[in-house]
Scaffold this motif. Structure first.
Motif, short mmCIF file in Angstrom:
data_model
loop_
_atom_site.label_atom_id
_atom_site.label_comp_id
_atom_site.label_asym_id
_atom_site.label_seq_id
_atom_site.Cartn_x
_atom_site.Cartn_y
_atom_site.Cartn_z
N UNK A 19 0.84 -1.19 0.00
CA UNK A 19 0.00 0.00 0.00
C UNK A 19 0.87 1.24 0.00
N UNK A 20 0.43 2.30 -0.67
CA UNK A 20 1.18 3.56 -0.62
C UNK A 20 1.06 4.17 0.77
N UNK A 21 1.93 5.10 1.11
CA UNK A 21 1.78 5.77 2.41
C UNK A 21 0.40 6.42 2.49
N UNK A 22 -0.21 6.31 3.64
CA UNK A 22 -1.53 6.89 3.88
C UNK A 22 -1.34 8.23 4.59
N UNK A 23 -1.88 9.29 4.02
CA UNK A 23 -1.82 10.62 4.64
C UNK A 23 -2.99 10.68 5.61
N UNK A 24 -2.70 10.58 6.90
CA UNK A 24 -3.76 10.53 7.91
C UNK A 24 -4.00 11.88 8.57
N UNK A 25 -3.17 12.86 8.27
CA UNK A 25 -3.37 14.20 8.80
C UNK A 25 -2.46 15.19 8.13
N UNK A 26 -2.92 16.42 8.03
CA UNK A 26 -2.09 17.50 7.46
C UNK A 26 -2.64 18.84 7.93
N UNK A 27 -1.73 19.75 8.21
CA UNK A 27 -2.16 21.09 8.59
C UNK A 27 -1.10 22.10 8.18
N UNK A 51 7.20 13.17 1.21
CA UNK A 51 5.92 13.74 0.84
C UNK A 51 6.18 15.12 0.23
N UNK A 52 5.22 15.61 -0.53
CA UNK A 52 5.40 16.92 -1.14
C UNK A 52 4.09 17.69 -1.17
N UNK A 53 4.24 18.99 -1.31
CA UNK A 53 3.11 19.90 -1.42
C UNK A 53 2.99 20.29 -2.88
N UNK A 54 1.78 20.19 -3.42
CA UNK A 54 1.55 20.53 -4.82
C UNK A 54 0.43 21.57 -4.93
N UNK A 55 0.56 22.45 -5.91
CA UNK A 55 -0.54 23.35 -6.26
C UNK A 55 -1.57 22.54 -7.04
N UNK A 56 -2.71 23.14 -7.28
CA UNK A 56 -3.79 22.43 -7.98
C UNK A 56 -3.35 21.91 -9.35
N UNK A 57 -2.48 22.67 -10.04
CA UNK A 57 -2.03 22.27 -11.38
C UNK A 57 -0.86 21.28 -11.36
N UNK A 58 -0.45 20.85 -10.16
CA UNK A 58 0.63 19.87 -10.04
C UNK A 58 2.00 20.48 -9.79
N UNK A 59 2.09 21.81 -9.80
CA UNK A 59 3.37 22.45 -9.52
C UNK A 59 3.82 22.08 -8.11
N UNK A 60 5.06 21.66 -7.98
CA UNK A 60 5.59 21.25 -6.68
C UNK A 60 6.03 22.50 -5.90
N UNK A 87 -1.53 31.27 -2.91
CA UNK A 87 -2.98 31.21 -2.69
C UNK A 87 -3.54 30.05 -3.49
N UNK A 88 -4.72 29.64 -3.13
CA UNK A 88 -5.37 28.55 -3.84
C UNK A 88 -5.19 27.23 -3.13
N UNK A 89 -5.88 26.22 -3.62
CA UNK A 89 -5.80 24.90 -2.98
C UNK A 89 -4.40 24.30 -3.07
N UNK A 90 -4.00 23.63 -2.01
CA UNK A 90 -2.74 22.90 -1.97
C UNK A 90 -3.02 21.45 -1.61
N UNK A 91 -2.19 20.57 -2.12
CA UNK A 91 -2.38 19.13 -1.93
C UNK A 91 -1.09 18.50 -1.42
N UNK A 92 -1.27 17.37 -0.73
CA UNK A 92 -0.13 16.58 -0.26
C UNK A 92 -0.13 15.26 -1.03
N UNK A 93 1.06 14.85 -1.49
CA UNK A 93 1.26 13.56 -2.16
C UNK A 93 2.42 12.86 -1.44
N UNK A 94 2.27 11.58 -1.13
CA UNK A 94 3.29 10.83 -0.39
C UNK A 94 4.04 9.87 -1.31
N UNK A 95 5.18 9.40 -0.82
CA UNK A 95 6.06 8.54 -1.61
C UNK A 95 6.61 7.43 -0.72
N UNK A 96 6.84 6.25 -1.31
CA UNK A 96 7.57 5.21 -0.59
C UNK A 96 8.75 4.75 -1.45
#
Length: 110
Positions: A19-27, A51-60, A87-96
């Protein structure tokens, strides 16, 4: 060759995917992002390694490398300070270390 032998050979030649890493919390507080991951780390051969922070368009926006396994510490939280939080939505993506970057990303609550 016997069918039984070929079946065993195919079984052992197939890569085992976990299983990929599970993001169980972020702030995010100011420019500091904290992420809590859970992953069945087995040691240096297979562990959540970033793990990394991405903008909505995938920019790291920023990447947090995890330099060692967390076999006995699950889930675990690590932080990253980002110089300029857009500004705008940000996303977290994890890696193993075995499976690479997860296809799933999680919205960072603001």
């Amino acid at each position: 060759m016997s069918t039984r032998f070929l079946t065993c050979l195919c079984f052992f030649a197939t890569p085992l995917l976990a299983d990929p890493p599970d993001i169980v919390g972020a702030e995010i507080v100011g420019s500091r992002v904290s992420v809590t991951l859970a992953h069945p780390d087995t040691g240096w051969d297979h562990y959540a390694d970033g793990w990394r922070i991405e903008a909505e368009d995938g920019t790291i926006i920023g990447t947090r490398k995890l330099l060692h396994p967390h076999v006995e510490e699950q889930p675990f939280t690590r932080s990253l300070t980002v110089g300029d939080v857009p500004n705008g939505p940000l996303y977290i993506r994890a890696k193993c270390s075995v499976d690479g970057w997860s296809e799933t990303r999680v919205l960072l609550p603001r």
